[in-house]
Design a protein around this motif. Sequence first.
Motif, PDB file in Angstrom:
ATOM      1  N   THR A  22       6.548  16.307  59.076  1.00  0.00           N
ATOM      2  CA  THR A  22       6.721  17.580  58.389  1.00  0.00           C
ATOM      3  C   THR A  22       8.206  17.759  58.075  1.00  0.00           C
ATOM      4  OG1 THR A  22       7.142  18.883  60.383  1.00  0.00           O
ATOM      5  CG2 THR A  22       4.817  18.608  59.725  1.00  0.00           C
ATOM      6  N   TYR A  23       8.497  18.752  57.287  1.00  0.00           N
ATOM      7  CA  TYR A  23       9.882  19.066  56.917  1.00  0.00           C
ATOM      8  C   TYR A  23      10.746  19.223  58.172  1.00  0.00           C
ATOM      9  CZ  TYR A  23      13.724  21.755  54.872  1.00  0.00           C
ATOM     10  OH  TYR A  23      14.950  22.200  54.489  1.00  0.00           O
ATOM     11  N   TRP A  24      10.285  20.054  59.123  1.00  0.00           N
ATOM     12  CA  TRP A  24      11.076  20.339  60.320  1.00  0.00           C
ATOM     13  C   TRP A  24      11.152  19.135  61.254  1.00  0.00           C
ATOM     14  CZ3 TRP A  24      14.209  24.032  59.578  1.00  0.00           C
ATOM     15  CH2 TRP A  24      13.850  25.099  58.759  1.00  0.00           C
ATOM     16  N   GLN A  25      10.082  18.358  61.343  1.00  0.00           N
ATOM     17  CA  GLN A  25      10.125  17.147  62.167  1.00  0.00           C
ATOM     18  C   GLN A  25      11.142  16.147  61.609  1.00  0.00           C
ATOM     19  OE1 GLN A  25       5.968  16.154  61.813  1.00  0.00           O
ATOM     20  NE2 GLN A  25       5.515  16.822  63.911  1.00  0.00           N
ATOM     21  N   LEU A  26      11.136  15.997  60.285  1.00  0.00           N
ATOM     22  CA  LEU A  26      12.068  15.068  59.648  1.00  0.00           C
ATOM     23  C   LEU A  26      13.508  15.524  59.846  1.00  0.00           C
ATOM     24  CD1 LEU A  26      12.498  12.518  57.969  1.00  0.00           C
ATOM     25  CD2 LEU A  26      12.196  13.918  55.911  1.00  0.00           C
ATOM     26  N   LEU A  27      13.759  16.801  59.638  1.00  0.00           N
ATOM     27  CA  LEU A  27      15.110  17.340  59.831  1.00  0.00           C
ATOM     28  C   LEU A  27      15.590  17.107  61.260  1.00  0.00           C
ATOM     29  CD1 LEU A  27      17.582  18.924  58.855  1.00  0.00           C
ATOM     30  CD2 LEU A  27      16.347  21.031  59.405  1.00  0.00           C
ATOM     31  N   THR A  28      14.725  17.327  62.236  1.00  0.00           N
ATOM     32  CA  THR A  28      15.078  17.117  63.643  1.00  0.00           C
ATOM     33  C   THR A  28      15.325  15.642  63.933  1.00  0.00           C
ATOM     34  OG1 THR A  28      13.755  19.029  64.284  1.00  0.00           O
ATOM     35  CG2 THR A  28      14.295  17.453  66.020  1.00  0.00           C
ATOM     36  N   LEU A  45      13.090  11.695  46.920  1.00  0.00           N
ATOM     37  CA  LEU A  45      12.006  12.185  46.063  1.00  0.00           C
ATOM     38  C   LEU A  45      12.225  11.746  44.615  1.00  0.00           C
ATOM     39  CD1 LEU A  45      11.569  15.783  47.502  1.00  0.00           C
ATOM     40  CD2 LEU A  45       9.817  13.993  47.505  1.00  0.00           C
ATOM     41  N   THR A  46      13.444  11.917  44.132  1.00  0.00           N
ATOM     42  CA  THR A  46      13.783  11.552  42.745  1.00  0.00           C
ATOM     43  C   THR A  46      13.625  10.052  42.511  1.00  0.00           C
ATOM     44  OG1 THR A  46      15.353  13.382  42.648  1.00  0.00           O
ATOM     45  CG2 THR A  46      15.599  11.668  40.990  1.00  0.00           C
ATOM     46  N   SER A  47      13.966   9.245  43.498  1.00  0.00           N
ATOM     47  CA  SER A  47      13.857   7.788  43.378  1.00  0.00           C
ATOM     48  C   SER A  47      12.420   7.299  43.512  1.00  0.00           C
ATOM     49  CB  SER A  47      14.705   7.107  44.454  1.00  0.00           C
ATOM     50  OG  SER A  47      16.058   7.455  44.304  1.00  0.00           O
ATOM     51  N   GLY A  48      11.516   8.191  43.910  1.00  0.00           N
ATOM     52  CA  GLY A  48      10.116   7.803  44.090  1.00  0.00           C
ATOM     53  C   GLY A  48       9.850   7.096  45.404  1.00  0.00           C
ATOM     54  N   LYS A  53       3.119  15.608  50.670  1.00  0.00           N
ATOM     55  CA  LYS A  53       1.700  15.919  50.525  1.00  0.00           C
ATOM     56  C   LYS A  53       1.166  16.506  51.814  1.00  0.00           C
ATOM     57  CE  LYS A  53       0.876  12.192  47.271  1.00  0.00           C
ATOM     58  NZ  LYS A  53       0.360  10.848  47.061  1.00  0.00           N
ATOM     59  N   ASP A  54       0.352  17.523  51.700  1.00  0.00           N
ATOM     60  CA  ASP A  54      -0.291  18.154  52.864  1.00  0.00           C
ATOM     61  C   ASP A  54       0.726  18.488  53.957  1.00  0.00           C
ATOM     62  OD1 ASP A  54      -2.814  17.895  51.638  1.00  0.00           O
ATOM     63  OD2 ASP A  54      -2.996  15.836  52.391  1.00  0.00           O
ATOM     64  N   ARG A  55       1.842  19.057  53.539  1.00  0.00           N
ATOM     65  CA  ARG A  55       2.915  19.498  54.446  1.00  0.00           C
ATOM     66  C   ARG A  55       3.610  18.361  55.194  1.00  0.00           C
ATOM     67  NH1 ARG A  55       1.346  25.329  56.921  1.00  0.00           N
ATOM     68  NH2 ARG A  55       0.614  26.217  54.978  1.00  0.00           N
ATOM     69  N   ASN A  56       3.505  17.146  54.663  1.00  0.00           N
ATOM     70  CA  ASN A  56       4.147  15.995  55.287  1.00  0.00           C
ATOM     71  C   ASN A  56       4.897  15.187  54.244  1.00  0.00           C
ATOM     72  OD1 ASN A  56       3.355  15.650  58.232  1.00  0.00           O
ATOM     73  ND2 ASN A  56       1.372  16.073  57.268  1.00  0.00           N
ATOM     74  N   PHE A  57       6.027  14.648  54.664  1.00  0.00           N
ATOM     75  CA  PHE A  57       6.720  13.657  53.854  1.00  0.00           C
ATOM     76  C   PHE A  57       6.110  12.308  54.199  1.00  0.00           C
ATOM     77  CE2 PHE A  57      10.049  16.914  53.865  1.00  0.00           C
ATOM     78  CZ  PHE A  57      10.356  16.946  52.509  1.00  0.00           C
ATOM     79  N   ILE A  58       5.838  11.505  53.169  1.00  0.00           N
ATOM     80  CA  ILE A  58       5.286  10.171  53.383  1.00  0.00           C
ATOM     81  C   ILE A  58       6.082   9.159  52.577  1.00  0.00           C
ATOM     82  CG2 ILE A  58       2.948  10.980  53.906  1.00  0.00           C
ATOM     83  CD1 ILE A  58       2.169  10.137  51.054  1.00  0.00           C
ATOM     84  N   LEU A  59       6.103   7.945  53.059  1.00  0.00           N
ATOM     85  CA  LEU A  59       6.798   6.859  52.387  1.00  0.00           C
ATOM     86  C   LEU A  59       5.876   6.270  51.324  1.00  0.00           C
ATOM     87  CD1 LEU A  59       9.568   5.436  52.792  1.00  0.00           C
ATOM     88  CD2 LEU A  59       8.378   3.787  54.226  1.00  0.00           C
ATOM     89  N   ASN A  60       6.333   6.211  50.100  1.00  0.00           N
ATOM     90  CA  ASN A  60       5.584   5.607  48.993  1.00  0.00           C
ATOM     91  C   ASN A  60       5.772   4.087  49.019  1.00  0.00           C
ATOM     92  OD1 ASN A  60       4.800   8.117  48.075  1.00  0.00           O
ATOM     93  ND2 ASN A  60       6.500   8.294  46.636  1.00  0.00           N
TER      94      ASN A  60
END
Length: 156
Positions: A22-28, A45-48, A53-60
Amino acid sequence: MKEEQGRSSDLILRSLATKHLTYWQLLTEVSMDFPAFLQGVKQCLTSGYISYKDRNFILNPAGRREVNIRKLDKKVEYNALYTRLIEVTSQRPERREELDQAFAPPEVILERVKVMERNADIADRNILLIGDGDCLGVALSLTELPRKVTIVDCDR
């Protein structure tokens, strides 16, 4: 500034290499100042490289390729590195007082490598050291993470 943005992105990519956060988990997890974090997320994000998605950052897939190519998720085998450092440091010449040399013991060198690795200062980097009496350059090379380690020294 550009180097700092790269470090922020590297920390974010490395953190997302094994899990969604999540946003806060990643920041921590990345443990950096807020403006650098926001810039790093924006750049990824800009680099793709990542998605949200679904309140989580994921690696593409593009981010996964970047992590693999640049060895951002490679784990350093610290026990093996420590053993090699003991061997290397036992072969150093005597310290030269006229050069104000101060040799670090293997434990200190290992801690320096850990701090640099934690801060994304080793993987896929070109590193320049002025002097290497304490064998930090050797230790960094042994991790096989830097692109290149250059040591400029005034003695043999």
